[in-house]
Design an enzyme around this catalytic site. Structure first.
Site, short mmCIF file in Angstrom:
data_model
loop_
_atom_site.label_atom_id
_atom_site.label_comp_id
_atom_site.label_asym_id
_atom_site.label_seq_id
_atom_site.Cartn_x
_atom_site.Cartn_y
_atom_site.Cartn_z
CG HIS A 242 -2.08 0.80 1.20
ND1 HIS A 242 -2.03 2.17 1.16
CD2 HIS A 242 -3.39 0.46 1.17
CE1 HIS A 242 -3.26 2.64 1.11
NE2 HIS A 242 -4.10 1.63 1.11
NE ARG A 263 -2.81 6.83 -2.98
CZ ARG A 263 -3.12 6.02 -3.98
NH1 ARG A 263 -3.07 6.44 -5.22
NH2 ARG A 263 -3.45 4.78 -3.75
#
Ligand SMILES: Cc1cc2nc3c(=O)[nH]c(=O)nc-3n(C[C@H](O)[C@H](O)[C@H](O)COP(=O)(O)OP(=O)(O)OC[C@H]3O[C@@H](n4cnc5c(N)ncnc54)[C@H](O)[C@@H]3O)c2cc1C
Length: 571
Positions: A242, A263
């Site tokens: 990740h 994000r």
């Protein structure tokens, strides 16, 4: 030389090894199939608190309403998995997930977030063609595990063995699984849990890497036990990293996740010099690029020296309440200042080969959740992990309850268990030293640097020799203290299993001479376009036998010119 007393033998009908989403759903289904069944659940930590299901943030994928469809969920999962998934397992996942969500709510008492109209709210997650992800804020795992735990405590035919760890599978003279040898961590005593059906649900766990997002109590124990018992395992090279693990210098919390939605919602990633470095790797999508690509980009920035002072690669800035609170725990203000992040090892796509009924190649032995392979192929979609563990856990519970009907109790060979017990305590009798933690550091470093986000044949071969050296040295190190509540001894036991799983990861990564999904080879940098195949490993004496197996396209085929086998993931 310290000797343990002979194990106390306890007779059960069903034995569940692991108390995450898979283990607890299995125990509940089996308990409800027949109140006459005696079921044991072994948990390395505390019931409801250990493992990764509790850590689930993003949510749970299930198709509830049109225009979403089971076919769309199937195709999204296969595309995300680089077309190497077991398609029958995926079909089982997508068809059963809606039923399991309703069961979690109406039978077990979970309550997921609602729309203003009162329907279950489903949010978009990357890599999915429809809004499919069911959640309880960003604490979905806590809701699921708390309710499952309450249900378990209410079933009189389920006995929980907390802070106990499975250390060996017991197989009888006819090759059938007869239960497991379990170590009570607090007392240091061994238990022989004899059962007619046994489930591996110990949740895999890529904890042999330097930086991890997953629960640190996991040490790939289920993977190692399955390998030692001779079971075939698949996709072991597929480790999901990740991109946004916290970097907290000096803290074990380094690697803890900042969820991907940050994000998507406009968070920027910057390197040491302050550049938005994704412009170099994916100028069109920038921070919204795929998870594997962002994680690799971040790793390359650090490698190229454009690092932040502590080796993190960027900045995430956005006001996410749950995440802001998480950062505040570490003295960081996510809403007002940059937070250092870097890649973190998150999930193992690979595991034991199973059929859609969770059966393994050993009679009486079943596997579900992160211990099993094939559902996610080369890359897992966010939201499919907890769906996998609860769906297949429930299926395993039903299948085990049916399997044990009219089957006699197997024989547990006490002499063999005695030999195993002697091997387990061997380090307790040796002269002490600090080598154990040196070996732990060595394993984590070599896996991170040579078998992590970027791989190539030369580095993988060097990593394999290093892991084999570590395994040999482990057989000779000493651990101070006795067997009761000895955490160093637990770390020794963990490290043995992590080294075994590391060997399988590296061997599989060497065999896959292409880049596909989470597996990236610098020496084969183009996204794979050849016919998909599965890498399978199994024990052959002291060596790892490796083979390439064909993919059965029973439900769908990739388009003739396949798209890059990566997908945006969302938890
Ligand atoms: C930070 C984080 C966030 C995530 N978010 C999401 C998300 O939003 N959506 C999603 O779908 N997935 C998510 N996942 C993945 C998801 O958590 C897993 O796919 C899934 O929960 C695994 O379930 P499991 O039952 O197989 O294993 P776990 O829940 O990890 O349970 C494993 C159990 O086995 C026990 N155990 C381990 N070794 C032994 C042993 N030797 N003996 C006995 N017991 C043992 C452990 O104590 C634990 O009880 C996330 C993972 C992490 C780490």
């Amino acid at each position: 030389m310290i000797a343990l007393p002979d194990p106390d033998v306890i007779d059960l009908d069903l034995l569940v090894l692991g108390g995450g989403g898979a283990g607890l759903c299995a125990a509940l289904h089996a308990a409800d199939a027949s109140a006459a069944l005696q079921i044991g659940v072994v948990v390395k930590g505390l019931l409801g608190r250990a493992g990764c299901t509790r850590m689930v943030q993003g949510g749970y994928n299930a198709v509830l309403t049109a225009p979403d469809s089971l076919q769309a969920h199937l195709l999204d999962t296969l595309k995300g998995g680089g077309w190497i998934n077991d398609q029958e397992l995926v079909w089982t996942l997508v068809t059963e997930a809606p039923r399991r969500v309703l069961e979690l709510e109406s039978r077990y008492g979970c309550l997921f977030d609602r729309t203003p109209e009162g329907r279950i709210h489903q949010k978009p997650f990357a890599g999915q063609t429809h809004d499919r992800t069911i959640h309880k804020g960003d604490l979905t795992g806590i809701e699921i595990m708390s309710r499952l735990m309450e249900q378990i405590l209410g079933r009189v035919n389920v006995r929980v063995f907390e802070e106990c760890r499975a250390v060996e599978l017991a197989v009888d003279d006819d090759g059938r699984c007869a239960g497991a040898l379990v170590l009570d961590i607090r007392s240091g005593r061994l238990l022989g849990l004899r059962a007619r059906a046994t489930l591996l649900a110990m949740g895999g766990g890529p904890t042999m890497y330097r930086v991890i997002a997953c629960s640190a109590d996991k040490s790939a124990d289920g993977i190692a036990l399955a390998y030692e018992a001779g079971l075939p395992l698949r996709d072991m090279e597929m480790i999901q990293f990740h991109p946004t693990g916290l970097v907290v210098p000096g803290s074990l919390m380094t690697g803890a996740l900042l969820e991907e939605g940050l994000r998507g919602a406009g968070g920027h990633l910057r390197n040491g010099p302050g550049e938005r470095f994704m412009a170099r790797y994916d100028p069109a999508r920038m921070e919204r690029s795929t998870r594997d690509l962002v994680a690799r980009a971040s790793f390359l920035e650090v490698e190229a020296g454009r690092r932040t002072p502590n080796g993190g690669a960027g900045v995430v800035e956005r006001n996410f309440r749950g995440m802001v609170k998480r950062c505040r725990d570490f003295g960081r203000d996510l809403a007002r200042e940059p937070v250092e992040v870097g890649p973190t090892a998150h999930f193992m796509m690979g595991g034991v080969v199973i059929d859609p009924g969770c059966r393994t190649a050993i009679e009486g032995l079943f596997a579900a959740g992160e211990d099993a392979g094939g559902v996610h192929g080369a890359n897992r979609l966010g939201g499919n992990g907890v769906a996998d563990s609860t769906v297949f856990g429930g299926i395993a519970g039903d299948a085990m309850a049916a399997f044990v009907a009219d089957r006699p109790a197997p024989a547990l060979a006490m002499t063999r268990l005695g030999q195993i017990a002697r091997a387990l305590v061997a380090p307790l009798g040796r002269a002490t030293g600090s080598e154990l933690y040196e070996l732990q550091r060595d394993l984590r470093s070599v896996m991170w640097e040579k078998a992590g986000l970027m791989r190539e044949a030369k580095g993988l071969r060097a990593a394999l020799s290093e892991v084999e050296r570590i395994a040999v040295r482990l057989d000779n190190v000493g651990v101070p203290g006795g067997p009761a509540l000895n955490l160093a001894w637990q770390d020794w036991l963990n490290l043995r299993n992590q080294a075994t799983a590391a060997r399988l990861i590296i061997t599989s990564a060497l065999e896959r001479e292409e880049s596909r999904g989470a597996h990236y080879r610098r020496d084969f940098p183009e996204a794979a376009t050849g016919a998909p195949y599965v890498v399978q490993v199994r024990r052959a004496g002291d060596t790892v036998a490796v083979s390439r197996e064909p993919v059965a396209f029973t439900r769908a085929r990739p388009a003739p010119a396949p798209e890059p086998a990566t997908v945006e993931i969302g938890d």
